[in-house]
Design a protein around this motif. Structure first.
Motif, PDB file in Angstrom:
ATOM      1  N   GLN A  76       0.830  -1.292  -0.001  1.00 58.68           N
ATOM      2  CA  GLN A  76      -0.081   0.085   0.209  1.00 58.68           C
ATOM      3  C   GLN A  76       0.869   1.346  -0.031  1.00 58.68           C
ATOM      4  O   GLN A  76       0.845   2.123  -0.793  1.00 58.68           O
ATOM      5  CB  GLN A  76      -1.155   0.026   1.337  1.00 58.68           C
ATOM      6  N   LYS A  77       1.998   1.314   0.953  1.00 55.87           N
ATOM      7  CA  LYS A  77       2.970   2.387   0.777  1.00 55.87           C
ATOM      8  C   LYS A  77       3.467   2.603  -0.553  1.00 55.87           C
ATOM      9  O   LYS A  77       3.672   3.424  -0.978  1.00 55.87           O
ATOM     10  CB  LYS A  77       3.874   2.177   1.921  1.00 55.87           C
ATOM     11  N   ASN A 126       4.529   5.365  -5.503  1.00 57.42           N
ATOM     12  CA  ASN A 126       4.733   5.498  -6.987  1.00 57.42           C
ATOM     13  C   ASN A 126       3.492   6.064  -7.518  1.00 57.42           C
ATOM     14  O   ASN A 126       3.552   5.708  -8.871  1.00 57.42           O
ATOM     15  CB  ASN A 126       5.103   3.980  -7.185  1.00 57.42           C
ATOM     16  N   GLY A 127       2.421   6.601  -7.303  1.00 60.29           N
ATOM     17  CA  GLY A 127       1.399   7.058  -7.953  1.00 60.29           C
ATOM     18  C   GLY A 127       0.710   5.865  -8.617  1.00 60.29           C
ATOM     19  O   GLY A 127       0.234   6.373  -9.790  1.00 60.29           O
ATOM     20  N   ALA A 128       0.619   4.793  -8.112  1.00 54.57           N
ATOM     21  CA  ALA A 128       0.023   3.711  -8.656  1.00 54.57           C
ATOM     22  C   ALA A 128      -1.651   3.559  -8.566  1.00 54.57           C
ATOM     23  O   ALA A 128      -2.207   2.615  -8.928  1.00 54.57           O
ATOM     24  CB  ALA A 128       0.690   2.356  -8.336  1.00 54.57           C
ATOM     25  N   VAL A 129      -2.139   4.601  -7.978  1.00 51.60           N
ATOM     26  CA  VAL A 129      -3.492   4.315  -7.565  1.00 51.60           C
ATOM     27  C   VAL A 129      -4.251   5.847  -8.120  1.00 51.60           C
ATOM     28  O   VAL A 129      -3.639   7.021  -7.787  1.00 51.60           O
ATOM     29  CB  VAL A 129      -3.998   4.477  -6.214  1.00 51.60           C
ATOM     30  N   THR A 164      -4.574   4.288 -14.759  1.00 46.58           N
ATOM     31  CA  THR A 164      -2.997   4.562 -14.519  1.00 46.58           C
ATOM     32  C   THR A 164      -2.187   3.703 -15.542  1.00 46.58           C
ATOM     33  O   THR A 164      -1.044   4.085 -15.787  1.00 46.58           O
ATOM     34  CB  THR A 164      -2.335   4.270 -13.113  1.00 46.58           C
ATOM     35  N   GLY A 165      -2.894   2.680 -16.309  1.00 50.93           N
ATOM     36  CA  GLY A 165      -1.903   1.950 -17.027  1.00 50.93           C
ATOM     37  C   GLY A 165      -1.319   1.057 -16.026  1.00 50.93           C
ATOM     38  O   GLY A 165      -1.768   0.927 -14.981  1.00 50.93           O
ATOM     39  N   TYR A 166      -0.428   0.569 -16.435  1.00 48.69           N
ATOM     40  CA  TYR A 166       0.351  -0.512 -15.484  1.00 48.69           C
ATOM     41  C   TYR A 166       1.820  -0.207 -15.276  1.00 48.69           C
ATOM     42  O   TYR A 166       2.256  -0.990 -14.360  1.00 48.69           O
ATOM     43  CB  TYR A 166       0.244  -2.039 -16.111  1.00 48.69           C
ATOM     44  N   LYS A 167       2.406   0.910 -15.729  1.00 51.02           N
ATOM     45  CA  LYS A 167       3.923   1.131 -15.715  1.00 51.02           C
ATOM     46  C   LYS A 167       4.209   1.443 -14.005  1.00 51.02           C
ATOM     47  O   LYS A 167       4.930   0.709 -13.526  1.00 51.02           O
ATOM     48  CB  LYS A 167       4.267   2.181 -16.497  1.00 51.02           C
ATOM     49  N   LYS A 168       3.385   2.233 -13.489  1.00 54.67           N
ATOM     50  CA  LYS A 168       3.414   2.730 -12.032  1.00 54.67           C
ATOM     51  C   LYS A 168       3.165   1.546 -11.009  1.00 54.67           C
ATOM     52  O   LYS A 168       3.605   1.440 -10.192  1.00 54.67           O
ATOM     53  CB  LYS A 168       2.569   4.062 -11.635  1.00 54.67           C
ATOM     54  N   MET A 198      -5.669  -5.166  -7.131  1.00 50.03           N
ATOM     55  CA  MET A 198      -4.228  -5.362  -7.736  1.00 50.03           C
ATOM     56  C   MET A 198      -3.399  -5.623  -6.419  1.00 50.03           C
ATOM     57  O   MET A 198      -2.362  -6.358  -6.408  1.00 50.03           O
ATOM     58  CB  MET A 198      -3.793  -3.964  -8.042  1.00 50.03           C
ATOM     59  N   LEU A 199      -3.609  -4.831  -5.179  1.00 49.33           N
ATOM     60  CA  LEU A 199      -2.919  -5.075  -3.994  1.00 49.33           C
ATOM     61  C   LEU A 199      -2.956  -6.510  -3.521  1.00 49.33           C
ATOM     62  O   LEU A 199      -1.907  -7.090  -3.293  1.00 49.33           O
ATOM     63  CB  LEU A 199      -3.271  -4.179  -3.043  1.00 49.33           C
TER      64      LEU A 199
END
Length: 162
Positions: free
Chosen positions: A89-90, A95-98, A138-142, A107-108
């Motif tokens: 979660q952190k 990383n701006g993944a949400v 977001t796409g998947y990169k982050k 995802m998590l």
């Protein structure tokens, strides 16, 4: 006709009286009020409803709740707390993944199952591990970067365990 199912959700035992046709996602959201598990496509395609059953990711929209007798279920509410976030979660936050957050619980939990099985995944392992989860924002990169970051923080780095 109803049936009582005993299940452990996020470490808490529950006895729930349900109809045999009720899905796990509905029990989690409607009976236990664990609304972090999202109800997306209803066909197992999007992964928004992913939870861990005995440590393995499952699409809760495809699992009959009566099949959960005696099982251990982990939802996003059981991954961390607001005061003590799980390392994944952190990493997602850092990383701006949400973005909208709809896919994030699934995802998590898929990422947790991946790291439990493979603490040092490479990018391909992560993409394969999250293949059942769709993100429209977001796409998947982050997201991949976040999982790599969490893996590095816990195991010493990409591919180090191989």
């Amino acid at each position: 006709m109803t049936q009582v199912v005993r299940v452990v959700v996020n470490g808490n035992e529950h006895s729930i009286e349900i109809k045999p046709s009720v899905l796990l996602v509905d029990v989690l959201r409607d009976s236990l009020h664990l609304t972090g598990t999202k109800k997306g496509c209803g066909t197992g395609e999007c992964g928004a409803c992913t939870v861990l059953m005995d440590g393995k990711p499952v699409n809760s929209c495809l699992v009959l709740a009566i099949r959960c007798e005696g099982r251990q279920i982990t939802t996003i509410e059981g991954l961390g707390t607001p005061d003590s976030l799980h390392i994944l979660q952190k990493a997602f936050i850092e990383n701006g993944a949400v973005q909208c957050g709809f896919c994030a619980p699934g995802m998590l939990l898929s990422a947790k199952a991946l790291l439990d099985e493979n603490p040092a995944p490479n990018e391909t392992d992560i993409r394969n591990g999250l293949a059942g989860n769709i993100c429209r924002c977001t796409g998947y990169k982050k997201i991949v970067k976040a999982v790599l970051s969490a893996a590095r923080a816990t195991s010493g780095g990409e591919g180090s365990g191989r």
